[in-house]
Structures are given as structure tokens and as C-alpha cells.
Design a protein around this motif. Structure first.
Motif, PDB file in Angstrom:
ATOM      1  N   PHE A  94       0.826  -1.201   0.000  1.00  0.00           N
ATOM      2  CA  PHE A  94       0.000   0.000   0.000  1.00  0.00           C
ATOM      3  C   PHE A  94       0.865   1.258   0.000  1.00  0.00           C
ATOM      4  O   PHE A  94       2.009   1.250   0.458  1.00  0.00           O
ATOM      5  CB  PHE A  94      -0.907   0.024   1.237  1.00  0.00           C
ATOM      6  CG  PHE A  94      -1.805  -1.169   1.357  1.00  0.00           C
ATOM      7  CD1 PHE A  94      -3.006  -1.226   0.671  1.00  0.00           C
ATOM      8  CD2 PHE A  94      -1.449  -2.242   2.154  1.00  0.00           C
ATOM      9  CE1 PHE A  94      -3.843  -2.326   0.778  1.00  0.00           C
ATOM     10  CE2 PHE A  94      -2.274  -3.351   2.276  1.00  0.00           C
ATOM     11  CZ  PHE A  94      -3.474  -3.390   1.585  1.00  0.00           C
ATOM     12  N   GLY A  96       0.541   3.844   1.897  1.00  0.00           N
ATOM     13  CA  GLY A  96       0.814   4.302   3.256  1.00  0.00           C
ATOM     14  C   GLY A  96       1.537   3.295   4.124  1.00  0.00           C
ATOM     15  O   GLY A  96       1.577   3.456   5.349  1.00  0.00           O
ATOM     16  N   ASN A  98       1.091   0.892   5.899  1.00  0.00           N
ATOM     17  CA  ASN A  98       0.177   0.127   6.761  1.00  0.00           C
ATOM     18  C   ASN A  98       0.912  -0.798   7.729  1.00  0.00           C
ATOM     19  O   ASN A  98       0.502  -1.935   7.957  1.00  0.00           O
ATOM     20  CB  ASN A  98      -0.820  -0.681   5.917  1.00  0.00           C
ATOM     21  CG  ASN A  98      -1.864   0.192   5.251  1.00  0.00           C
ATOM     22  OD1 ASN A  98      -1.710   1.410   5.192  1.00  0.00           O
ATOM     23  ND2 ASN A  98      -2.920  -0.408   4.747  1.00  0.00           N
ATOM     24  N   LEU A  99       1.993  -0.295   8.311  1.00  0.00           N
ATOM     25  CA  LEU A  99       2.703  -1.040   9.348  1.00  0.00           C
ATOM     26  C   LEU A  99       2.114  -0.692  10.714  1.00  0.00           C
ATOM     27  O   LEU A  99       1.711   0.446  10.953  1.00  0.00           O
ATOM     28  CB  LEU A  99       4.195  -0.703   9.325  1.00  0.00           C
ATOM     29  CG  LEU A  99       4.927  -0.960   8.000  1.00  0.00           C
ATOM     30  CD1 LEU A  99       6.388  -0.546   8.118  1.00  0.00           C
ATOM     31  CD2 LEU A  99       4.813  -2.413   7.575  1.00  0.00           C
ATOM     32  N   LEU A 100       2.069  -1.668  11.603  1.00  0.00           N
ATOM     33  CA  LEU A 100       1.561  -1.425  12.952  1.00  0.00           C
ATOM     34  C   LEU A 100       2.669  -0.788  13.783  1.00  0.00           C
ATOM     35  O   LEU A 100       3.740  -1.380  13.955  1.00  0.00           O
ATOM     36  CB  LEU A 100       1.087  -2.734  13.579  1.00  0.00           C
ATOM     37  CG  LEU A 100      -0.077  -3.408  12.837  1.00  0.00           C
ATOM     38  CD1 LEU A 100      -0.493  -4.694  13.540  1.00  0.00           C
ATOM     39  CD2 LEU A 100      -1.265  -2.468  12.709  1.00  0.00           C
ATOM     40  N   ASN A 108       5.683  -7.272  12.189  1.00  0.00           N
ATOM     41  CA  ASN A 108       4.855  -6.753  11.104  1.00  0.00           C
ATOM     42  C   ASN A 108       4.913  -7.671   9.889  1.00  0.00           C
ATOM     43  O   ASN A 108       3.882  -7.997   9.286  1.00  0.00           O
ATOM     44  CB  ASN A 108       5.318  -5.346  10.711  1.00  0.00           C
ATOM     45  CG  ASN A 108       4.573  -4.244  11.440  1.00  0.00           C
ATOM     46  OD1 ASN A 108       3.442  -3.912  11.102  1.00  0.00           O
ATOM     47  ND2 ASN A 108       5.213  -3.684  12.461  1.00  0.00           N
ATOM     48  N   GLN A 152      10.465   1.637   5.275  1.00  0.00           N
ATOM     49  CA  GLN A 152       9.145   1.128   5.659  1.00  0.00           C
ATOM     50  C   GLN A 152       8.454   0.450   4.475  1.00  0.00           C
ATOM     51  O   GLN A 152       7.794  -0.579   4.637  1.00  0.00           O
ATOM     52  CB  GLN A 152       8.281   2.267   6.199  1.00  0.00           C
ATOM     53  CG  GLN A 152       8.711   2.763   7.569  1.00  0.00           C
ATOM     54  CD  GLN A 152       7.755   3.799   8.130  1.00  0.00           C
ATOM     55  OE1 GLN A 152       6.550   3.575   8.182  1.00  0.00           O
ATOM     56  NE2 GLN A 152       8.294   4.938   8.536  1.00  0.00           N
ATOM     57  N   GLN A 153       8.618   1.018   3.273  1.00  0.00           N
ATOM     58  CA  GLN A 153       8.009   0.379   2.111  1.00  0.00           C
ATOM     59  C   GLN A 153       8.684  -0.954   1.808  1.00  0.00           C
ATOM     60  O   GLN A 153       8.025  -1.908   1.373  1.00  0.00           O
ATOM     61  CB  GLN A 153       8.055   1.307   0.894  1.00  0.00           C
ATOM     62  CG  GLN A 153       7.205   0.845  -0.287  1.00  0.00           C
ATOM     63  CD  GLN A 153       5.731   0.727   0.045  1.00  0.00           C
ATOM     64  OE1 GLN A 153       5.316  -0.134   0.843  1.00  0.00           O
ATOM     65  NE2 GLN A 153       4.918   1.571  -0.559  1.00  0.00           N
ATOM     66  N   ALA A 156       7.071  -3.349   4.020  1.00  0.00           N
ATOM     67  CA  ALA A 156       5.753  -3.703   3.492  1.00  0.00           C
ATOM     68  C   ALA A 156       5.873  -4.725   2.359  1.00  0.00           C
ATOM     69  O   ALA A 156       5.045  -5.638   2.238  1.00  0.00           O
ATOM     70  CB  ALA A 156       5.036  -2.449   3.001  1.00  0.00           C
TER      71      ALA A 156
END
Length: 235
Positions: A94, A96, A98-100, A108, A152-153, A156
């Protein structure tokens, strides 16, 4: 690349019921995606591309028409069976991330394995292996807030890969990244494609779409263009 379609869409419509009456979003959409393809979907806001991705991801059901995923017709599947098929077949990426935020990167990445009832030791091992695969093995116990947006991506993408899916659906995967970092993410997608994973991504950026081998363009709920990209012609 196999000729067997992992996605088959025939005469697909999606209409939402609103207080003003029926609102058609997808109109007579037809598309086949063979295993191993790399497709970019483009179109202006409101063209139906995001709704179409939701249908492909089994997050929404069509109003009419046929949608088959990995040889299974989706229409009549119960919710629990649909969830199992989605978790086994599709990895999602995604815009954004969408990691916690309160979970480590490893936890994650392991989330899809929790839903698949994989044993804890195997979850931990596979999550760490996927983080290493995207160049972040040393950050397994870090929190999302402790790494950059590009990293972060990558997390993901590792999460999308951990269940060994045949298909990755990516919604604006570079939308929150600078051009250099976005280019690095697209090179990672190219590498995954070379390994045989089918990739379908939505983007508004022609530079991102140029990494794909096939371009599908939506307008007013219909596919108005479906052609090979320049990269496909030189590949």
C-alpha cells in the motif's frame, strides 16, 4: 511466463447504491493476466482503477460478471474460503505502508503467517529471511518509526512476500516516497518480477508505469487502453 491466467475478468460491473440512486464505477471490464506478467494500471481520479484493484484483491465483490483468481471463480465463495485464497495467493503493498507502529518490523512482516496459522518459530524465521531479502535484516527488532519511509516500504514488500504469493497487488507503492527512493523500490519490483512473481500496480506516475511490461488505462469505469510498454519492446 506461463500462459495460464492468474486473473480472469469478464464483463465485470461494479455499481454502488447511493441515496441518489445506483452509481456505476466499473462497466463491462474484461482483462486477463497471465502468471508472471508485470502490469501497471493508470487513469485519472474516479476512473475506477482503485475499485478494480479492490475487486482483484478480493476486498470487494463485483455486481455482475466473472472474476476468477488462480483458477477459482470468486463469486460464490464463502467469506472464510475467500480470505484463505486471498492470504495464500496475494501479497498487498500500500501507499501508506500500513505497518503497525507498536510492533517490531519482524512482527509486522510475520502478520500474514499468523492469519495462516503458521507456527511461531517458522513465522520468526521466515519474517527475518524476508527482511534480509529486502536489505533490512539488521533492523528486525526496530519499530517502524525508527526507519525511513523507503525502508518502511521495503518492510511492506517483505510482508507481502512472506507467504510466498503468486501475485502482488501494489497501490501507489511509491506515492509517499521521493524520486530516488521510489526508483529503488521499483528496481526491487523488477527483481521480483524476474523471479516469476506476477505484479499488478496502480500508479499516477508515468515514470513508475514505465517499469512495467504492460499498461492498462482506465477512464470512466472502462479499460480504454491495453498495450505493451516500451520496456517490453526492448526486453
Amino acid at each position: 511466463m506461463s500462459d495460464a491466467p492468474i486473473i480472469r475478468v469478464e464483463h465485470l460491473d461494479k455499481t454502488y447504491q447511493t441515496v441518489a440512486g445506483p452509481f456505476p464505477v466499473l462497466k463491462d471490464v474484461n482483462l486477463g493476466v497471465a502468471q508472471g506478467e508485470f502490469i501497471a494500471i493508470m487513469g485519472p481520479s474516479g476512473s475506477g482503477k482503485s475499485t478494480f484493484m479492490n475487486v482483484l484483491g478480493c476486498l470487494d465483490r463485483p455486481t455482475r460478471g466473472v472474476f476468477a483468481l488462480d483458477g477459482r471463480t470468486i463469486g460464490g465463495l464463502p467469506k472464510d474460503e475467500l480470505a484463505r485464497l486471498r492470504n495464500r495467493t496475494i501479497g498487498f503493498v500500500f501507499q501508506g505502508f500500513n505497518l503497525l507502529p507498536r510492533m517490531s518490523l519482524a512482527d509486522n512482516v510475520a502478520l500474514p503467517l499468523v492469519y495462516a496459522a503458521v507456527a511461531q518459530d517458522e513465522r520468526r524465521q521466515r519474517a527475518r529471511a524476508m527482511l534480509a531479502r529486502v536489505g533490512l535484516g539488521q533492523y528486525a527488532q526496530s519499530l517502524p518509526s525508527q526507519i525511513s519511509g523507503g525502508e518502511q516500504q521495503r518492510v511492506a514488500i517483505a510482508r507481502a512476500l512472506v507467504n510466498q504469493p503468486r501475485l502482488i497487488l501494489a497501490d501507489e507503492p511509491t506515492g509517499n516516497l521521493d524520486s530516488k527512493t521510489g526508483g529503488e523500490i521499483m528496481m526491487l519490483f523488477e527483481e521480483l518480477h524476474r523471479e516469476g512473481i506476477t505484479i499488478v500496480l496502480v500508479t499516477h506516475d508515468p515514470g513508475v508505469a514505465a517499469h512495467a511490461l504492460r499498461l492498462v488505462r482506465f477512464l470512466d469505469g472502462r479499460i480504454v487502453e491495453d498495450q505493451r510498454t516500451e520496456r517490453a519492446e526492448t526486453a
